[in-house]
Design a protein around this motif. Structure first.
Motif, PDB file in Angstrom:
ATOM      1  N   CYS A  15      31.131  38.387  44.346  1.00 32.48           N
ATOM      2  CA  CYS A  15      31.541  39.078  43.128  1.00 32.48           C
ATOM      3  C   CYS A  15      32.029  38.145  42.030  1.00 32.48           C
ATOM      4  O   CYS A  15      31.881  38.438  40.841  1.00 32.48           O
ATOM      5  CB  CYS A  15      32.610  40.118  43.465  1.00 32.48           C
ATOM      6  N   GLU A  57      23.988  35.726  41.935  1.00 31.68           N
ATOM      7  CA  GLU A  57      24.625  37.027  41.789  1.00 31.68           C
ATOM      8  C   GLU A  57      24.401  37.887  43.026  1.00 31.68           C
ATOM      9  O   GLU A  57      23.509  37.638  43.835  1.00 31.68           O
ATOM     10  CB  GLU A  57      24.086  37.727  40.543  1.00 31.68           C
ATOM     11  N   ASN A  58      25.215  38.941  43.141  1.00 29.23           N
ATOM     12  CA  ASN A  58      25.193  39.790  44.335  1.00 29.23           C
ATOM     13  C   ASN A  58      23.820  40.369  44.649  1.00 29.23           C
ATOM     14  O   ASN A  58      23.412  40.421  45.810  1.00 29.23           O
ATOM     15  CB  ASN A  58      26.199  40.945  44.177  1.00 29.23           C
ATOM     16  N   ASN A  59      23.106  40.823  43.635  1.00 28.81           N
ATOM     17  CA  ASN A  59      21.832  41.489  43.911  1.00 28.81           C
ATOM     18  C   ASN A  59      20.727  40.521  44.335  1.00 28.81           C
ATOM     19  O   ASN A  59      19.646  40.954  44.740  1.00 28.81           O
ATOM     20  CB  ASN A  59      21.371  42.326  42.709  1.00 28.81           C
ATOM     21  N   THR A 115      31.277  46.662  37.673  1.00 24.67           N
ATOM     22  CA  THR A 115      30.722  45.586  36.848  1.00 24.67           C
ATOM     23  C   THR A 115      30.066  44.515  37.698  1.00 24.67           C
ATOM     24  O   THR A 115      28.963  44.042  37.388  1.00 24.67           O
ATOM     25  CB  THR A 115      31.833  44.953  35.988  1.00 24.67           C
ATOM     26  N   VAL A 116      30.705  44.129  38.807  1.00 25.65           N
ATOM     27  CA  VAL A 116      30.194  43.010  39.596  1.00 25.65           C
ATOM     28  C   VAL A 116      29.241  43.436  40.712  1.00 25.65           C
ATOM     29  O   VAL A 116      28.471  42.626  41.221  1.00 25.65           O
ATOM     30  CB  VAL A 116      31.354  42.175  40.184  1.00 25.65           C
ATOM     31  N   ARG A 117      29.287  44.716  41.102  1.00 27.20           N
ATOM     32  CA  ARG A 117      28.380  45.227  42.139  1.00 27.20           C
ATOM     33  C   ARG A 117      27.329  46.177  41.570  1.00 27.20           C
ATOM     34  O   ARG A 117      26.361  46.508  42.254  1.00 27.20           O
ATOM     35  CB  ARG A 117      29.177  45.952  43.227  1.00 27.20           C
ATOM     36  N   ASN A 120      29.262  37.051  39.783  1.00 24.07           N
ATOM     37  CA  ASN A 120      28.915  38.002  38.730  1.00 24.07           C
ATOM     38  C   ASN A 120      29.949  38.009  37.615  1.00 24.07           C
ATOM     39  O   ASN A 120      29.609  38.049  36.432  1.00 24.07           O
ATOM     40  CB  ASN A 120      28.800  39.412  39.305  1.00 24.07           C
ATOM     41  N   ASN A 121      31.215  37.953  37.985  1.00 23.81           N
ATOM     42  CA  ASN A 121      32.294  38.102  37.013  1.00 23.81           C
ATOM     43  C   ASN A 121      32.461  36.873  36.124  1.00 23.81           C
ATOM     44  O   ASN A 121      32.830  36.998  34.952  1.00 23.81           O
ATOM     45  CB  ASN A 121      33.603  38.382  37.756  1.00 23.81           C
ATOM     46  N   LYS A 168      29.975  34.217  35.856  1.00 24.67           N
ATOM     47  CA  LYS A 168      28.707  33.525  36.048  1.00 24.67           C
ATOM     48  C   LYS A 168      28.551  32.315  35.131  1.00 24.67           C
ATOM     49  O   LYS A 168      28.287  31.194  35.594  1.00 24.67           O
ATOM     50  CB  LYS A 168      27.544  34.501  35.839  1.00 24.67           C
ATOM     51  N   THR A 179      28.235  32.480  45.575  1.00 26.88           N
ATOM     52  CA  THR A 179      27.712  33.829  45.419  1.00 26.88           C
ATOM     53  C   THR A 179      28.866  34.817  45.552  1.00 26.88           C
ATOM     54  O   THR A 179      30.029  34.439  45.573  1.00 26.88           O
ATOM     55  CB  THR A 179      26.596  34.104  46.457  1.00 26.88           C
TER      56      THR A 179
END
Length: 433
Positions: free
Chosen positions: A82, A102-104, A164-166, A85-86, A88, A80
């Motif tokens: 950043c 992902e972060n969320n 982008t990642v957050r 996300n970057n 994935k 998990t």
């Protein structure tokens, strides 16, 4: 989850926000009956909370993921943070990784793992998405606890991939923050670190960052408040008044990034050197010993030797207690990636070494200025010989001896001498209370 107690290990890379989110996950799994073990041990589940802010961060994250998979064959490996996300799709294609979250959706990892051991395979994309869904930290890997008030960023600095990642900026409702503070204090923590991606831009209803701090400081209890990292914009001159409160620690990690206005403009930073210097002078006119620490990027595209020298001059002029130095890294999709005159790696290495030397000199001068003074230390640990270590209110690392000293307790300590250099520097003191 079956009746056999499962073990879980965590590894966190990167920022304090990641550290807080890992601590919240540790508490969740502990309450759910999992046994939290050291990352060096074999575990049924391994969670790697990654960072992707620089190329070096990417490499550390990749190495840690490989290490986790190699040591824990057949275990559940969750990646998990950043990097998830970057990169994935690339990470999801690696067999050694069980889940990429992902972060969320990070706060729902317990549900994902519980379902896995219950025989139900859930795709991480189906998990509940909420960047503020983390529960109050109870069992922590650290003595202090963070309070997350903000996530995401709308600044879009030309070098930065965080938006982008957050994601875009979002602020946590103030009533939730205060409930989190009260619950965290009830769990025994005595230092709260206010954290987020760009906390100075907090905005909820008519409340701003200063309003959040004031509300937290008004909560009853024996604790102190520290700010994790702050951009040099988004707050006014009245902000300095809050530091007269006895619970507020006289320390700010204020991110400068460069001492050159030309470079700051190319970075698309929301301030110039004059504004940064105004803030430093404003605080030190009120609190002469105030500790400013900072981040500096070297080797940004088209940074001349004169630009770099301005960064060295800034380190010397502002007397930082610590400078966290980054070599500029190309981040895919950022505006800086498309800029001309990228700096060769050998020059970035040379400049990085020079600014680290200036930083160590500045840190030594700052720490030495406290010899003979007294700090209130929050003990982070006590070794077998009875030597305690912790930080004073000015974020000075201190060690001292005493009888019956306990972790997570406040003590007055007179500072006697400086030992070590750079990040290893510590002030040795003697107990006075």
């Amino acid at each position: 989850m079956n009746s056999t107690k499962k073990t879980i290990a965590f590894k966190t890379l990167g920022c304090r926000l990641n550290q807080y989110e890992t601590d919240a996950l540790v508490s969740d799994f502990d309450k759910a009956g999992y046994e939290v073990v050291d990352f060096k041990e074999h575990a049924d589940v391994v969670v790697v909370n990654t960072c992707t802010v620089t190329n070096q961060s990417d490499q550390k994250s990749r190495n840690t993921i490989s290490q986790a998979a190699r040591k824990n064959k057949g275990s559940v490996v969750v990646v998990t943070g950043c990097m998830a996300n970057n990169y994935k799709e690339k990470l999801e294609g690696e067999e050694k990784i069980t889940y990429v979250v992902e972060n969320n959706r990070k706060g729902s990892i317990l549900n994902l793992v519980d379902a896995h051991f219950g025989g139900e395979l859930i795709h991480p994309a189906k998990l509940h998405a909420d960047v503020f869904q983390f529960h109050t930290v109870d069992k922590s890997l650290h003595t202090r606890s963070a309070i997350k008030i903000h996530d995401g960023c709308d600044n879009f600095c030309t070098f930065c991939i965080i938006p982008t990642v957050r994601g875009r900026a979002i602020s946590r409702p103030l009533p939730q923050i205060i409930d989190n503070v009260k619950d965290t204090l009830a769990n025994g923590f005595k230092e709260l670190v206010i954290t987020g991606v760009n906390i100075g831009r907090y905005e909820w209803e008519d409340k701003r960052f200063e309003d959040v701090l004031e509300a937290i400081l008004n909560v009853e209890g024996d604790f102190r408040v520290r700010i994790s990292s702050l951009e040099p914009d988004g707050f006014g001159d009245d902000f300095v008044n809050l530091f007269s409160h006895p619970k507020m620690t006289p320390h700010l990690h204020l991110c400068l990034q460069s001492g050159s206005d030309k470079v700051l403009l190319r970075m698309r930073r929301m301030y110039d050197l004059k504004q940064f210097e105004h803030t430093v002078n404003l605080f030190r006119s009120r609190y002469p010993d105030f500790n400013f620490t900072t981040d500096m990027i070297v080797g940004f595209p088209d940074e001349s030797e004169a630009d770099f020298q301005e960064s060295i001059d800034a380190v010397n002029r502002y007397g930082f207690g610590h400078v966290h130095t980054f070599k500029y890294s190309v981040r895919r999709g950022t505006r800086a990636e498309r800029m001309e005159n990228h700096i060769p790696e050998n020059i970035k290495n040379e400049r990085s070494a020079r600014i680290r030397e200036a930083s160590e000199d500045s840190r030594e001068r700052y720490l030495s200025s406290f010899i003979g003074k007294t700090e209130t230390v929050l003990i982070e640990g006590v070794d077998e010989g009875g030597t305690a270590n912790g930080y004073g209110e000015h974020y000075i690392p201190i060690r001292f001896k005493g009888i019956g000293l306990e972790k997570n307790s406040f003590h007055k300590v007179k500072l006697l001498k400086l030992e070590g250099r750079g990040e290893d520097a510590r002030v040795v003191g003697e107990l006075v209370d």
